[in-house]
Design a protein around this motif. Structure first.
Motif, PDB file in Angstrom:
ATOM      1  N   SER A   1       0.868  -1.173   0.000  1.00  0.00           N
ATOM      2  CA  SER A   1       0.000   0.000   0.000  1.00  0.00           C
ATOM      3  C   SER A   1       0.906   1.225   0.000  1.00  0.00           C
ATOM      4  CB  SER A   1      -0.936  -0.018   1.219  1.00  0.00           C
ATOM      5  OG  SER A   1      -0.182  -0.143   2.405  1.00  0.00           O
TER       6      SER A   1
ATOM      7  N   ILE B   1      -5.074   2.569   3.397  1.00  0.00           N
ATOM      8  CA  ILE B   1      -6.072   2.309   2.351  1.00  0.00           C
ATOM      9  C   ILE B   1      -7.115   3.424   2.314  1.00  0.00           C
ATOM     10  CG2 ILE B   1      -7.941   0.741   1.637  1.00  0.00           C
ATOM     11  CD1 ILE B   1      -5.034  -0.361   1.181  1.00  0.00           C
TER      12      ILE B   1
ATOM     13  N   ASN C   1      -5.333   6.277   0.522  1.00  0.00           N
ATOM     14  CA  ASN C   1      -4.974   5.986  -0.862  1.00  0.00           C
ATOM     15  C   ASN C   1      -5.302   4.522  -1.119  1.00  0.00           C
ATOM     16  OD1 ASN C   1      -3.685   5.333  -3.289  1.00  0.00           O
ATOM     17  ND2 ASN C   1      -2.000   6.756  -2.923  1.00  0.00           N
ATOM     18  N   SER C   2      -6.304   4.270  -1.929  1.00  0.00           N
ATOM     19  CA  SER C   2      -6.819   2.904  -2.103  1.00  0.00           C
ATOM     20  C   SER C   2      -6.023   2.063  -3.100  1.00  0.00           C
ATOM     21  CB  SER C   2      -8.286   2.952  -2.525  1.00  0.00           C
ATOM     22  OG  SER C   2      -8.409   3.575  -3.792  1.00  0.00           O
ATOM     23  N   PHE C   3      -5.003   2.635  -3.751  1.00  0.00           N
ATOM     24  CA  PHE C   3      -4.231   1.863  -4.721  1.00  0.00           C
ATOM     25  C   PHE C   3      -3.286   0.899  -4.015  1.00  0.00           C
ATOM     26  CE2 PHE C   3      -5.304   5.699  -7.161  1.00  0.00           C
ATOM     27  CZ  PHE C   3      -5.980   5.091  -8.190  1.00  0.00           C
TER      28      PHE C   3
ATOM     29  N   SER D   1      -2.259  -5.107  -9.732  1.00  0.00           N
ATOM     30  CA  SER D   1      -2.471  -3.714  -9.363  1.00  0.00           C
ATOM     31  C   SER D   1      -3.967  -3.488  -9.300  1.00  0.00           C
ATOM     32  CB  SER D   1      -1.860  -2.774 -10.405  1.00  0.00           C
ATOM     33  OG  SER D   1      -0.473  -2.967 -10.477  1.00  0.00           O
TER      34      SER D   1
ATOM     35  N   THR E   1      -7.423  -1.588  -6.670  1.00  0.00           N
ATOM     36  CA  THR E   1      -7.879  -0.723  -5.590  1.00  0.00           C
ATOM     37  C   THR E   1      -8.461  -1.580  -4.476  1.00  0.00           C
ATOM     38  OG1 THR E   1      -9.993  -0.434  -6.712  1.00  0.00           O
ATOM     39  CG2 THR E   1      -8.353   1.297  -7.041  1.00  0.00           C
ATOM     40  N   SER E   2      -8.296  -1.087  -3.268  1.00  0.00           N
ATOM     41  CA  SER E   2      -8.733  -1.830  -2.098  1.00  0.00           C
ATOM     42  C   SER E   2      -9.779  -1.040  -1.331  1.00  0.00           C
ATOM     43  CB  SER E   2      -7.528  -2.107  -1.193  1.00  0.00           C
ATOM     44  OG  SER E   2      -7.919  -2.887  -0.096  1.00  0.00           O
ATOM     45  N   SER E   3     -10.663  -1.775  -0.702  1.00  0.00           N
ATOM     46  CA  SER E   3     -11.666  -1.168   0.172  1.00  0.00           C
ATOM     47  C   SER E   3     -11.855  -2.090   1.373  1.00  0.00           C
ATOM     48  CB  SER E   3     -12.989  -0.971  -0.574  1.00  0.00           C
ATOM     49  OG  SER E   3     -13.483  -2.212  -1.038  1.00  0.00           O
TER      50      SER E   3
ATOM     51  N   ASP F   1      -7.130  -4.116 -11.350  1.00  0.00           N
ATOM     52  CA  ASP F   1      -7.226  -3.350 -12.597  1.00  0.00           C
ATOM     53  C   ASP F   1      -6.380  -4.031 -13.665  1.00  0.00           C
ATOM     54  OD1 ASP F   1      -8.748  -1.324 -11.339  1.00  0.00           O
ATOM     55  OD2 ASP F   1      -6.931  -0.324 -10.676  1.00  0.00           O
TER      56      ASP F   1
END
Length: 140
Positions: A24, A58, A61-63, A83, A85-87, A123
């Protein structure tokens, strides 16, 4: 290789390897740690405590980037670089589905409110080190 073949190859590597590296962003720099991963299709889930620094990272910055595979001798091990995005996902169904008794050292059962998952939506998935072939990339 077709997109479908790449998806199938990525799914096999993801499904066969549960331990990987999650990176992260912390203070605009990469921050990596080993994690346990579960998957439903190409979506990854990793259990964590709600009150950890990775959750704070996260939220800012969710990347994220994930490496899975490459566990044995290394030379011939295929691996994926994901690669996405995370939540944060605190679904009770998910918590029960992936609960493992080994989690008891960190959580008070699957109902523990501090027990959550990072959900990672890829992605791009790069498949590397496949029998001398160049890296293959799957864009989702």
């Amino acid at each position: 290789m077709s997109s479908q073949e790449l998806k199938e190859q990525a799914m096999k590597i993801i499904s066969d390897h549960k331990t990987g590296v999650l990176s992260s962003v912390e203070n605009n720099k990469p921050h990596s740690r080993y994690m346990t991963f579960y998957n439903e299709g190409l979506t990854l889930y990793t259990p964590t405590k709600k009150d950890t620094e990775k959750i704070e990272e996260i939220e800012k910055n969710s990347f994220v980037s994930v490496l899975l595979g490459y566990e044995n001798e290394g030379q011939g091990d295929a691996y994926v670089q994901i690669s996405g995005t995370s939540s944060i996902n605190d679904s009770q169904n998910l918590k029960k589905q992936f609960w493992d008794e080994s989690f008891n050292q960190w959580f008070n059962g699957p109902e523990d409110p501090n027990y959550v998952f990072l959900e990672i939506q890829p992605d791009t998935i790069r498949i590397l080190n496949t029998e001398g072939e160049p890296p293959q990339e799957l864009t989702l």
